[in-house]
Design an enzyme around this catalytic site. Sequence first.
Site, PDB file in Angstrom:
ATOM      1  N   HIS A  52       0.855  -1.188   0.000  1.00 36.75           N
ATOM      2  CA  HIS A  52       0.000   0.000   0.000  1.00 36.75           C
ATOM      3  C   HIS A  52       0.889   1.234   0.000  1.00 36.75           C
ATOM      4  O   HIS A  52       0.852   2.029  -0.919  1.00 36.75           O
ATOM      5  CB  HIS A  52      -0.931  -0.032   1.220  1.00 36.75           C
ATOM      6  CG  HIS A  52      -1.926   1.073   1.259  1.00 36.75           C
ATOM      7  ND1 HIS A  52      -2.970   1.103   2.159  1.00 36.75           N
ATOM      8  CD2 HIS A  52      -2.045   2.212   0.541  1.00 36.75           C
ATOM      9  CE1 HIS A  52      -3.697   2.196   1.970  1.00 36.75           C
ATOM     10  NE2 HIS A  52      -3.140   2.891   1.000  1.00 36.75           N
ATOM     11  N   GLU A  67       0.760   7.849  -3.143  1.00 42.80           N
ATOM     12  CA  GLU A  67       1.449   7.525  -1.894  1.00 42.80           C
ATOM     13  C   GLU A  67       2.636   8.446  -1.646  1.00 42.80           C
ATOM     14  O   GLU A  67       2.858   8.905  -0.524  1.00 42.80           O
ATOM     15  CB  GLU A  67       1.901   6.059  -1.905  1.00 42.80           C
ATOM     16  CG  GLU A  67       0.754   5.069  -1.787  1.00 42.80           C
ATOM     17  CD  GLU A  67      -0.044   5.245  -0.514  1.00 42.80           C
ATOM     18  OE1 GLU A  67       0.565   5.249   0.586  1.00 42.80           O
ATOM     19  OE2 GLU A  67      -1.280   5.385  -0.592  1.00 42.80           O
ATOM     20  N   HIS A 105       2.312  10.894   1.431  1.00 48.80           N
ATOM     21  CA  HIS A 105       3.115  10.436   2.567  1.00 48.80           C
ATOM     22  C   HIS A 105       4.614  10.664   2.390  1.00 48.80           C
ATOM     23  O   HIS A 105       5.296  11.081   3.323  1.00 48.80           O
ATOM     24  CB  HIS A 105       2.853   8.948   2.824  1.00 48.80           C
ATOM     25  CG  HIS A 105       1.427   8.618   3.103  1.00 48.80           C
ATOM     26  ND1 HIS A 105       0.787   8.987   4.272  1.00 48.80           N
ATOM     27  CD2 HIS A 105       0.499   7.970   2.357  1.00 48.80           C
ATOM     28  CE1 HIS A 105      -0.469   8.575   4.238  1.00 48.80           C
ATOM     29  NE2 HIS A 105      -0.676   7.954   3.083  1.00 48.80           N
TER      30      HIS A 105
END
Length: 250
Positions: A68, A125, A129
């Site tokens: 993920h 992502e 992040h």
Amino acid sequence: MSPLQLLSLLTIPTLTAAQGLNCPNTLSCHVPTNVDTCCTEYPGGLVVLTQFWDYSPARGPADSWTIHGLWPDNCDGSFSSACDPARAYPDPAQILEDFNQQDLLTYMRTYWKGQRGDENLWQHEFAKHGTCLSTLMPSCYGREYVHGKELVDYMQQTVSLHKKRDSYSWLNACGITPSLTKTYMLDDIKSCLQSAFGAVPYVGCTGKNLSEIWYYHWVRGRAFGGKYEATDSTTNSKCPQSGIKYVPKN
């Protein structure tokens, strides 16, 4: 101004790590607020490797969980996101190709699968992040910085951790295998993973179906190439205590 950008004005990252000098041997979430944020992750010192079990539709190999992302949570479990919109690179695959990372790309196309497309997930992502990892800020690379290098480091570190957190094999060794008929206890799943990983991960479900695992770490050194030390999840599982299904990928 994002929280990380504001923090950089207060802590002022140095070029210690980028220049190859010795960084203090400090562990994230165990440091004072005046830490060198190029050497130690701050404030997002709780770095979480997250994995999917995508069974409907099936994504990735039938005998492997997929990636993920890698998330820098704050030490209390809260988090910042999208810390630098200017580095929300639209084409991560092209950057990886520019850095001659063909082997990494091949692995990612097998084990880092997205519901709306693989590259869409990679872009999301890193933008959400990866830009919040303090030790991967461009200023931390000094004169050696090349556009997109921090994205390459983020992808490499995420893949490296994923290879070492082999959830499928760990569960299989405990007799917890995908099945259309078997069900499992939450405590048995957590205990199995804790034994292999060294700390209690977060176990996520979609309804009664096992679907996610999150591995929490403190990091000694930089996010890329640092030593990742297992620590317990700060998030409580919402899976049922019993009757959990581990649905095979079809």
